[in-house]
Scaffold this motif. Structure first.
Motif, mmCIF file in Angstrom:
data_model
loop_
_atom_site.group_PDB
_atom_site.id
_atom_site.type_symbol
_atom_site.label_atom_id
_atom_site.label_comp_id
_atom_site.label_asym_id
_atom_site.label_seq_id
_atom_site.Cartn_x
_atom_site.Cartn_y
_atom_site.Cartn_z
ATOM 1 N N UNK A 77 0.838 -1.205 0.000
ATOM 2 C CA UNK A 77 0.000 0.000 0.000
ATOM 3 C C UNK A 77 0.874 1.257 0.000
ATOM 4 N N UNK A 78 1.990 1.204 0.725
ATOM 5 C CA UNK A 78 2.900 2.343 0.753
ATOM 6 C C UNK A 78 3.450 2.678 -0.616
ATOM 7 N N UNK A 79 3.792 1.641 -1.392
ATOM 8 C CA UNK A 79 4.276 1.862 -2.758
ATOM 9 C C UNK A 79 3.233 2.578 -3.603
ATOM 10 N N UNK A 80 1.975 2.191 -3.419
ATOM 11 C CA UNK A 80 0.896 2.787 -4.213
ATOM 12 C C UNK A 80 0.667 4.244 -3.841
ATOM 13 N N UNK A 81 0.639 4.535 -2.533
ATOM 14 C CA UNK A 81 0.291 5.881 -2.080
ATOM 15 C C UNK A 81 1.423 6.889 -2.260
ATOM 16 N N UNK A 82 2.659 6.449 -2.040
ATOM 17 C CA UNK A 82 3.761 7.411 -1.981
ATOM 18 C C UNK A 82 3.987 8.118 -3.314
ATOM 19 N N UNK A 83 3.749 7.420 -4.420
ATOM 20 C CA UNK A 83 3.940 8.036 -5.739
ATOM 21 C C UNK A 83 3.034 9.248 -5.913
ATOM 22 N N UNK A 119 9.654 10.375 -3.805
ATOM 23 C CA UNK A 119 8.526 9.446 -3.834
ATOM 24 C C UNK A 119 8.753 8.288 -4.791
ATOM 25 N N UNK A 120 9.220 8.592 -5.992
ATOM 26 C CA UNK A 120 9.501 7.535 -6.972
ATOM 27 C C UNK A 120 10.626 6.635 -6.459
ATOM 28 N N UNK A 121 11.619 7.250 -5.833
ATOM 29 C CA UNK A 121 12.723 6.472 -5.273
ATOM 30 C C UNK A 121 12.220 5.522 -4.180
ATOM 31 N N UNK A 122 11.302 6.011 -3.350
ATOM 32 C CA UNK A 122 10.714 5.164 -2.312
ATOM 33 C C UNK A 122 9.920 4.022 -2.928
ATOM 34 N N UNK A 128 0.083 18.578 -12.084
ATOM 35 C CA UNK A 128 -1.165 18.306 -12.794
ATOM 36 C C UNK A 128 -1.167 16.844 -13.226
ATOM 37 N N UNK A 129 -2.349 16.213 -13.216
ATOM 38 C CA UNK A 129 -2.448 14.798 -13.546
ATOM 39 C C UNK A 129 -1.983 14.535 -14.975
ATOM 40 N N UNK A 130 -2.203 15.501 -15.864
ATOM 41 C CA UNK A 130 -1.787 15.323 -17.259
ATOM 42 C C UNK A 130 -0.269 15.302 -17.398
ATOM 43 N N UNK A 131 0.433 15.882 -16.434
ATOM 44 C CA UNK A 131 1.887 15.936 -16.488
ATOM 45 C C UNK A 131 2.559 14.739 -15.822
ATOM 46 N N UNK A 132 1.779 13.884 -15.183
ATOM 47 C CA UNK A 132 2.356 12.798 -14.400
ATOM 48 C C UNK A 132 3.279 11.904 -15.224
ATOM 49 N N UNK A 133 2.849 11.405 -16.396
ATOM 50 C CA UNK A 133 3.760 10.557 -17.187
ATOM 51 C C UNK A 133 5.039 11.294 -17.590
ATOM 52 N N UNK A 134 4.913 12.577 -17.942
ATOM 53 C CA UNK A 134 6.091 13.346 -18.329
ATOM 54 C C UNK A 134 7.045 13.522 -17.146
ATOM 55 N N UNK A 135 6.456 13.708 -15.960
ATOM 56 C CA UNK A 135 7.286 13.881 -14.766
ATOM 57 C C UNK A 135 8.076 12.608 -14.465
ATOM 58 N N UNK A 136 7.425 11.445 -14.592
ATOM 59 C CA UNK A 136 8.121 10.169 -14.377
ATOM 60 C C UNK A 136 9.219 9.988 -15.419
ATOM 61 N N UNK A 137 8.897 10.296 -16.684
ATOM 62 C CA UNK A 137 9.867 10.138 -17.761
ATOM 63 C C UNK A 137 11.074 11.054 -17.557
ATOM 64 N N UNK A 138 10.818 12.271 -17.072
ATOM 65 C CA UNK A 138 11.923 13.204 -16.839
ATOM 66 C C UNK A 138 12.901 12.653 -15.811
ATOM 67 N N UNK A 139 12.392 11.977 -14.783
ATOM 68 C CA UNK A 139 13.270 11.379 -13.775
ATOM 69 C C UNK A 139 14.031 10.184 -14.339
ATOM 70 N N UNK A 140 13.338 9.359 -15.097
ATOM 71 C CA UNK A 140 13.976 8.159 -15.645
ATOM 72 C C UNK A 140 15.010 8.496 -16.721
ATOM 73 N N UNK A 141 14.909 9.702 -17.304
ATOM 74 C CA UNK A 141 15.898 10.131 -18.302
ATOM 75 C C UNK A 141 17.111 10.795 -17.655
#
Length: 648
Positions: free
Chosen positions: A124-130, A550-553, A335-348
């Motif tokens: 549950x922590x993995x789900x919420x922290x993101x 959060x993503x790191x957690x 913003x929810x629309x930016x969520x995928x871009x935000x994840x991608x920015x970290x992974x890049x």
């Protein structure tokens, strides 16, 4: 009229102390309406500094912001408040781990169900922290943390519900067969369990879900709020203090849990028919969670009084360097629309990814040693379970407290850059047959209850040692005689040997050196959290610090904390010599091949440590600092020029 005079007096008092009627700090020498509405002046002079609007507000609740409450309105007060909440959270975790076996016994839960209750917290922590870390970046962080403390309090309270709903515990102590008895009637121990109590399994899962949601703000919103309100060096020290408290909490929970388990589950019951030594004893597993529920709710009160900014925010921001890896700038607006871009920015961001890999490797080590450390000591040095747990705690806990404090101090003392911080991270770190001719007619049960024979050999139980006579207890330890499987002592006139309850002692001289080496090993392991947290927040865009943690957690739990004990447990199973099977088909290992166990332990730790060193080294090599002079604050598009020598 009296009311008007009273209000006038309050206004005058506030004005004398330098506060406005609205509870905002004011400068009596400054003009009433400053010409600039910007948060910062381009002039670096201190006299031209314009404070953030939120920084001017007083500590308190609504219109209630009395002067005496301003004692807590600073970074130290916030650190103290959130550390108390973190300590309460850690206590609940420690209580759970020591109480889970008692909960299984009280509610007839299987080992798998107990393990799933434990794992549900991390899942549950993995789900919420993101999502909490992403949407909380631009939110009111202290208020969100305060609300999460209330949710955590509800989780602990929910955890106690099964105790009240199940009714009183009525132990029905049956006969206990310790010795060899050829006339014994063997019964199926897996028949007769009260399945009606298992309905409370779902209640424990819901409680863990609330625990996970309540804890999802502590290690990301809390740390980033500290980081943005104090200077860089101070942030490292505060993070070290915070992390040390996070380690101390579970340790106190374990100790408190041991005390609670010596108290009968129904604290107001009269004429308790059994003692704590009875296998049917159920300790007061729920009382500790009443305490964590109260303290979490109490911790919420001071946290909810803080504003978005703490005094000193403007000064800290003016001295902040932009250390985002070159080419990895990203303006997060939550913003929810930016969520995928935000994840991608970290992974890049290769530096961030490699730091996360190093964090996962370190978490892997801490997770499986925390779970299996006592069992390893118990097997290697033939210790009692309680003594093994105590020694493991004495070697790991001090290292967990000292390590973060030392790591934070070193970062501040030497004013380490991101590259130096990452380099610091890189270099800190066969089956048994129990039946024999001597006990073939004993009809022994499969309960593991070891005894030490007079020949110095440990036996599975007194029954399996062929003992037919139980003597009176001596200093709390049972003694047995007429043990057909134990040869008599030389010179004895007896036909058979004797035995005493519990494991045989060990004369191994390496226990103390082993504990000393373990302490320093974990000291270096716990030196890493403060540097890697600091490096994580520095190498990403300022607006992504919270989400990056959060993503790191998420990956830390998903690839380190959760699978670590599972992977090492599977490896240890290969070194098991003696299994005990439960009614649900699960199995527990009671005896290991120590040489094999040692090999697996060294290989696992060495492999994780190698991955950690390579990852942190790679992160240091791939980090590219931005061009000097660029500063970006809190996701706003305006850039400010600041002095690059403003480290503290």
């Amino acid at each position: 009229m009296a009311s008007s005079d009273s209000e006038s007096e309050v206004s005058t008092a506030y004005a004398k102390e330098g506060y406005s009627e609205k509870g905002e700090m004011q400068d009596n020498d400054a003009p009433a309406e400053p010409k600039s509405t910007s948060k910062y002046q381009t002039d670096d002079a201190a006299d031209d500094e314009v404070l953030d609007e939120e920084e001017l507000k007083l500590y308190g609740y609504g219109s209630c912001r009395p002067k005496h409450m301003q004692l807590f309105h600073n970074s130290k007060g916030f650190l103290f408040a959130i550390s108390l909440y973190c300590f309460t959270h850690g206590m609940a975790i420690g209580l759970f781990y020591i109480m889970i076996s008692t909960i299984e016994q009280r509610f007839n839960l299987t080992s798998r169900q107990g393990a799933s209750i434990s794992r549900s917290y991390d899942l549950f922590g993995m789900l919420f922290v993101m999502f909490v870390s992403y949407f909380g970046e631009h939110g009111h962080k202290p208020r969100l943390i305060g609300i999460s403390a209330i949710i955590f309090s509800l989780g602990s309270l929910t955890f106690t519900f099964p105790h009240y709903l199940a009714g009183p515990y009525n132990p029905e102590e049956g006969p206990i067969f310790d010795t060899c008895d050829v006339n014994r009637t063997v019964t199926d121990q897996c028949v007769g369990d009260d399945d009606n109590l298992q309905k409370y399994y779902a209640v424990f899962i819901v409680a863990q879900m609330l625990h996970a949601l309540g804890a999802s703000t502590i290690f990301n919103l809390g740390l980033t709020h500290i980081d943005e309100n104090v200077t860089r060096g101070t942030a490292a020290v505060y993070t070290g203090i915070f992390w040390s408290v996070a380690v101390l909490g579970p340790s106190v929970g374990l100790v408190a849990g041991g005390v609670y388990l010596d108290t009968f589950v129904d604290v107001f019951a009269d004429n308790i028919p059994i003692t704590p030594e009875s296998p049917f004893w159920v300790g007061c597993w729920w009382l500790g969670f009443v305490g964590t529920s109260f303290f979490a709710a109490y911790n919420a009160f001071p946290l909810l009084g803080y504003n978005r900014r703490l005094p000193g925010y403007t000064k800290a921001q003016k001295k902040r360097r932009n250390e985002t890896r070159l080419g990895c700038q990203f303006q997060s607006q939550s913003k929810i629309s930016q969520f995928p871009k935000a994840v991608l920015a970290l992974l890049k961001n290769p530096t961030y990814v490699l730091i996360t890999v190093g964090v996962i490797a370190e978490a892997f080590i801490i997770a499986f040693v925390s779970v299996f450390g006592p069992k390893i000591l118990e097997s290697l040095f033939n210790l009692k379970t309680i003594n093994a747990a105590l020694l493991a705690g004495l070697s790991i806990t001090p290292a967990g407290i000292i390590g973060p404090l030392l790591g934070g101090y070193l970062l501040k003392r030497y004013k380490m850059t991101v590259s130096q911080t990452l380099k610091f991270c890189a270099y800190s770190e066969d089956q048994f047959n129990l039946t024999a001719s001597c006990n073939s007619l004993c009809k022994c049960e499969d309960e593991y209850d070891p005894v030490c024979g007079s020949d110095g050999i440990m036996y599975y139980s007194a029954c399996h040692a062929g003992c037919t006579v139980e003597k009176n207890e001596t200093k709390g330890a049972k003694e047995y005689s007429e043990c057909a499987c134990i040869p008599p002592v030389d010179g004895s006139l007896e036909d058979y040997g004797t035995a005493k309850a519990n494991r045989c002692g060990t004369d191994c001289a390496y226990l103390i050196p082993f504990l000393v080496v373990a302490f320093f090993s974990f000291l270096f392991t716990y030196l890493v959290p403060v540097p890697y947290i600091t490096a994580t927040m520095r190498c990403v865009d300022y607006s992504q610090r919270n989400f990056a943690l959060g993503v790191q957690t998420f990956f830390n739990k998903g690839l380190g904390v959760v699978p670590g004990p599972i992977a090492f447990g599977a490896l240890l199973n290969r070194a098991c010599l003696l299994w005990e099977y439960e009614c649900d088909g699960s199995q527990n290992c009671w005896l290991y091949d120590n040489s094999q166990m040692t090999i697996y332990l060294v290989l696992m730790i060495s492999a994780c440590r190698l991955v950690s060193i390579l990852a942190f080294t790679g992160a240091a090599l791939t980090y590219k600092p931005p061009k000097d002079g660029a500063y970006q604050e809190d996701g706003n598009k305006a850039l400010y020029d600041v002095e690059m020598t403003g480290l503290s």
